[in-house]
Design a protein around this motif. Structure first.
Motif, PDB file in Angstrom:
ATOM      1  N   ARG B  62      30.792  44.449 -25.497  1.00  0.00           N
ATOM      2  CA  ARG B  62      31.551  43.973 -24.475  1.00  0.00           C
ATOM      3  C   ARG B  62      32.185  42.443 -24.597  1.00  0.00           C
ATOM      4  O   ARG B  62      32.276  41.545 -23.815  1.00  0.00           O
ATOM      5  CB  ARG B  62      30.307  43.587 -22.969  1.00  0.00           C
ATOM      6  CG  ARG B  62      29.867  44.658 -22.811  1.00  0.00           C
ATOM      7  CD  ARG B  62      28.419  44.785 -22.357  1.00  0.00           C
ATOM      8  NE  ARG B  62      28.233  45.450 -21.242  1.00  0.00           N
ATOM      9  CZ  ARG B  62      28.476  44.984 -20.001  1.00  0.00           C
ATOM     10  NH1 ARG B  62      28.825  43.859 -19.842  1.00  0.00           N
ATOM     11  NH2 ARG B  62      28.165  45.757 -19.000  1.00  0.00           N
ATOM     12  N   ARG B  63      32.793  42.389 -25.822  1.00  0.00           N
ATOM     13  CA  ARG B  63      33.700  41.273 -26.168  1.00  0.00           C
ATOM     14  C   ARG B  63      34.562  41.751 -27.274  1.00  0.00           C
ATOM     15  O   ARG B  63      34.183  42.573 -28.162  1.00  0.00           O
ATOM     16  CB  ARG B  63      32.910  40.002 -26.581  1.00  0.00           C
ATOM     17  CG  ARG B  63      31.810  40.261 -27.433  1.00  0.00           C
ATOM     18  CD  ARG B  63      30.771  39.487 -27.585  1.00  0.00           C
ATOM     19  NE  ARG B  63      30.897  38.191 -27.751  1.00  0.00           N
ATOM     20  CZ  ARG B  63      31.429  37.217 -28.699  1.00  0.00           C
ATOM     21  NH1 ARG B  63      32.076  38.084 -29.655  1.00  0.00           N
ATOM     22  NH2 ARG B  63      31.551  36.034 -28.792  1.00  0.00           N
ATOM     23  N   SER B  64      35.748  41.532 -27.161  1.00  0.00           N
ATOM     24  CA  SER B  64      36.910  42.217 -27.833  1.00  0.00           C
ATOM     25  C   SER B  64      37.305  41.447 -29.033  1.00  0.00           C
ATOM     26  O   SER B  64      38.175  41.587 -29.935  1.00  0.00           O
ATOM     27  CB  SER B  64      38.240  42.293 -27.091  1.00  0.00           C
ATOM     28  OG  SER B  64      38.688  41.219 -26.444  1.00  0.00           O
ATOM     29  N   ARG B  65      37.019  39.914 -29.028  1.00  0.00           N
ATOM     30  CA  ARG B  65      37.514  39.132 -30.192  1.00  0.00           C
ATOM     31  C   ARG B  65      39.058  38.962 -29.955  1.00  0.00           C
ATOM     32  O   ARG B  65      39.871  38.799 -30.938  1.00  0.00           O
ATOM     33  CB  ARG B  65      36.937  39.556 -31.534  1.00  0.00           C
ATOM     34  CG  ARG B  65      35.547  39.398 -31.579  1.00  0.00           C
ATOM     35  CD  ARG B  65      34.980  39.333 -33.165  1.00  0.00           C
ATOM     36  NE  ARG B  65      35.054  38.102 -33.820  1.00  0.00           N
ATOM     37  CZ  ARG B  65      34.260  37.223 -33.640  1.00  0.00           C
ATOM     38  NH1 ARG B  65      33.303  37.273 -32.857  1.00  0.00           N
ATOM     39  NH2 ARG B  65      34.357  35.859 -34.250  1.00  0.00           N
ATOM     40  N   ILE B  66      39.597  38.992 -28.679  1.00  0.00           N
ATOM     41  CA  ILE B  66      41.093  39.012 -28.434  1.00  0.00           C
ATOM     42  C   ILE B  66      40.970  37.683 -27.765  1.00  0.00           C
ATOM     43  O   ILE B  66      40.249  37.664 -26.670  1.00  0.00           O
ATOM     44  CB  ILE B  66      41.486  40.242 -27.970  1.00  0.00           C
ATOM     45  CG1 ILE B  66      41.409  41.339 -28.588  1.00  0.00           C
ATOM     46  CG2 ILE B  66      42.951  39.947 -27.404  1.00  0.00           C
ATOM     47  CD1 ILE B  66      42.152  42.645 -28.028  1.00  0.00           C
ATOM     48  N   VAL B 122      39.998  40.759 -23.019  1.00  0.00           N
ATOM     49  CA  VAL B 122      40.015  39.338 -23.624  1.00  0.00           C
ATOM     50  C   VAL B 122      39.170  38.265 -23.541  1.00  0.00           C
ATOM     51  O   VAL B 122      38.414  38.353 -22.316  1.00  0.00           O
ATOM     52  CB  VAL B 122      41.376  38.648 -23.308  1.00  0.00           C
ATOM     53  CG1 VAL B 122      42.638  39.573 -23.643  1.00  0.00           C
ATOM     54  CG2 VAL B 122      41.609  38.084 -21.759  1.00  0.00           C
ATOM     55  N   ASP B 123      38.650  37.892 -24.534  1.00  0.00           N
ATOM     56  CA  ASP B 123      37.490  36.680 -24.532  1.00  0.00           C
ATOM     57  C   ASP B 123      37.640  35.591 -23.705  1.00  0.00           C
ATOM     58  O   ASP B 123      36.938  34.870 -23.287  1.00  0.00           O
ATOM     59  CB  ASP B 123      36.697  36.703 -25.914  1.00  0.00           C
ATOM     60  CG  ASP B 123      36.236  37.908 -26.418  1.00  0.00           C
ATOM     61  OD1 ASP B 123      35.695  38.948 -25.599  1.00  0.00           O
ATOM     62  OD2 ASP B 123      35.865  38.041 -27.606  1.00  0.00           O
ATOM     63  N   GLY B 124      38.936  35.338 -24.035  1.00  0.00           N
ATOM     64  CA  GLY B 124      39.665  34.036 -23.508  1.00  0.00           C
ATOM     65  C   GLY B 124      40.963  33.931 -23.343  1.00  0.00           C
ATOM     66  O   GLY B 124      41.595  34.951 -23.621  1.00  0.00           O
ATOM     67  N   LEU B 125      41.320  33.211 -22.439  1.00  0.00           N
ATOM     68  CA  LEU B 125      42.908  33.008 -22.192  1.00  0.00           C
ATOM     69  C   LEU B 125      43.534  31.499 -22.517  1.00  0.00           C
ATOM     70  O   LEU B 125      42.808  30.565 -22.193  1.00  0.00           O
ATOM     71  CB  LEU B 125      43.178  33.377 -20.839  1.00  0.00           C
ATOM     72  CG  LEU B 125      42.857  34.770 -20.599  1.00  0.00           C
ATOM     73  CD1 LEU B 125      43.034  34.966 -18.785  1.00  0.00           C
ATOM     74  CD2 LEU B 125      44.265  35.631 -21.006  1.00  0.00           C
TER      75      LEU B 125
END
Lengths: 353, 353
Positions: B62-66, B122-125
């Motif tokens: 549940r986290r993409s490292r993207i 994505v994990d962050g933006l």
DNA sequence: TTGAAAGCGATACCAC
DNA sequence: GTGGTATCGCTTTCAA
């Protein structure tokens, strides 16, 4: 809004199974799901603001609808970003997303960038470069449909289609524009002999002269570089201390930056543009060529078109893949440049025709 | 090499279960898997060239490292690409991949870009803009840790940390550089009043004068625009037909392009740089400022640093998230600009000190 | 120390 | 028409 809604949430709210949800939301509801249920499912999806988890879809379908773009320095440098913009626009219009990885000109990162993208299950790959150049295609690019934009495979056996500007024709049309204005003594300040763009533009230049039945005056083609100072010094060499009848009446530059240098030199020498000297750039660099004083006549690179053409071809290959027919191998696609006439070129000075 | 090897293939080849493969390849082998098996697993992975399917890992974890990057026009335009380069370098160093989506200045695409990125888990933006500007933060950005680079939330209550250049200080240090060279009559060709960069740089300019106990001469600050022709016409207004004692001895431009226009004007008027007139740019645009003739003294924007700082903060927030403490809210981070002294500035002309 | 099994979220086949 | 179920590839308990 803590966690995103899943298809199961929608199914529960609508009182159906997730299969029904999947069918309806993918447009295959008719003939499979009762109209009534369809409505309830759509309503439920809307109230829950359901959007499918793209990761899960990718895993299941074994295709991600992601196109990986490897760039040598397109993101970092101020050049050629419109190739990516053109490619992305086409991809987006077909429901694909592009992922860009820039290697910042470090070729040792090529393979790892491709590997990373492949691990992300990209459906296809595009390699984009700043400036036309041969490319040692990363071996793993061959594992998925791929395309090259602004570069071409350095091994003749190729296999990866390429979309590149028609530099020869660009050089020819640039020279033709000036020949039509009556110029006969045109100098060409080329970039360098390392990148293929310069020799091709020179070739086009020579072709135009030949077609006009005129000889290129010796010493009129100089390879000086791509930057402002290169244009400046090249122009000084051609113009400074040279009697008017011996001066070229027009100078074509390898790019707009070089043209800036030439204008700088002309200003210093008191030469009026285009009355005393016509100057052409190349690239139609954004907010450079059009805002120069005088505004530069230039040969615009078809960046957006190249990106769009490359992506279009790639997506077509993706959809055709099942047939796996190589017989329509596109090889290299040449995209024509566009002549943009502005204020820096004009009729040849009287007496120099 | 038809299909990529999976963990199951490795497990079979090594004669173990996929759990063992997972543990070993994720560094948690010791204490869980026999040394001997570990070796066999690594060997098997190597021969099969196994790399985990990032999509499956993302779904499971549940986290993409993207990290998703939304840009207004950074990719398309020639400016500020180094913000992304700086951000990407940091992300990559920590095993993250960045995905860039450029809206080409179409604000209606902001939300859909964010939504697409969010669907990709994505994990962050990060939102990156060309040129400092206020941003109406897409509402969905708040759903994951986010950061702004080169822009700031237009609603005071904010919530999204921002990394921006210290424009006031940049303007101050530019003016200070010239004051130290003895200049007293310095003109400022600013961009426009719409973007916040211009007024901030002007503020810094005034601050420097005040600190030096000198008055800014009226009419010396002109808002002309950001392009070459803007600089040219602004300079002509200040210089053409004006007697030497009434001319400014130095001109600071809002950017390097404006400075090109000023040099063009100076050349036309026969003014030597920097002997008769000092000229400063702003931005240190790649292969523009350094290759101008003369090479431009300029105030370099800390693009790479901004991108790196923004990404560093974002990744820190990602790793801290469990604690969810807002008390260290960073708000706005100001990154200092860098004065780059080249050849276009010099001592004030004799008699004008 | 090892392997079996349960998901992560969505799709598609196949009985009912 | 409908819903149960296997599957995509991987991680992570939990028994054995």
């Amino acid at each position: 809004m803590n966690r995103k809604a899943t298809a199961l949430d929608v199914a529960k709210l609508a009182g159906v199974s997730r299969s029904a949800v999947s069918l309806v939301l993918n447009g295959r509801g008719d003939g499979n799901v009762a109209k009534e249920s369809q409505v309830r499912i759509r309503e439920a999806a809307a109230t829950l603001k359901y959007t499918p988890n793209a990761i899960a879809v990718s895993l299941r379908n074994r295709r991600s609808r992601i196109i990986g773009i490897v760039s040598d320095q397109v993101v970092t440098s101020p050049f050629d970003g419109n190739i990516i913009a053109g490619a992305d626009a086409v991809a987006r219009s077909q429901g694909f997303v592009t992922v860009v990885m820039d290697t910042e000109l470090d070729e040792t990162r090529d393979e790892s960038a491709v590997a990373t993208l492949l691990d992300r299950q990209v459906d296809g790959l595009m390699y984009v470069t700043v400036g036309l150049r041969p490319l040692h295609v990363p071996i793993n690019m061959l594992r998925v449909p791929s395309v090259l934009a602004n570069c071409f495979d350095d091994r003749p056996e190729a296999g990866v289609p390429a979309v590149i500007p028609d530099e020869v024709r660009g050089g020819r049309e640039a020279a033709t524009h000036l020949l039509e204005l009556g110029h006969r003594d045109i100098a060409f300040l080329a970039g360098d002999s390392i990148t293929p763009a310069a020799p091709r533009r020179i070739q086009g230049h020579r072709d135009a002269y030949e077609a006009a039945g005129l000889p290129v005056r010796p010493g009129r083609i100089l390879q000086v570089g791509w930057d402002i100072d290169a244009g400046f010094h090249g122009a000084m060499k051609l113009l400074d201390g040279v009697a008017a009848p011996e001066r070229p009446t027009a100078i074509v530059c390898a790019n707009d930056r070089g043209a800036i240098g030439v204008v700088l030199a002309a200003n210093r020498l008191g030469l009026a543009i285009p009355q005393d000297l016509s100057i052409m750039g190349y690239d139609d660099e954004f907010r450079i060529a059009s805002t120069m004083v005088p505004a530069l006549t230039t040969m615009a690179l078809p960046l957006r078109e190249m990106g769009a053409a490359a992506m279009t071809g790639l997506l077509r290959e993706l959809s055709e893949e099942p047939e796996d027919n190589d017989d329509d191998a596109p090889g290299q696609t040449l995209v024509p440049c566009r002549l943009v006439v502005r204020e820096s070129t004009g009729q040849v000075p009287a007496g120099r025709a």
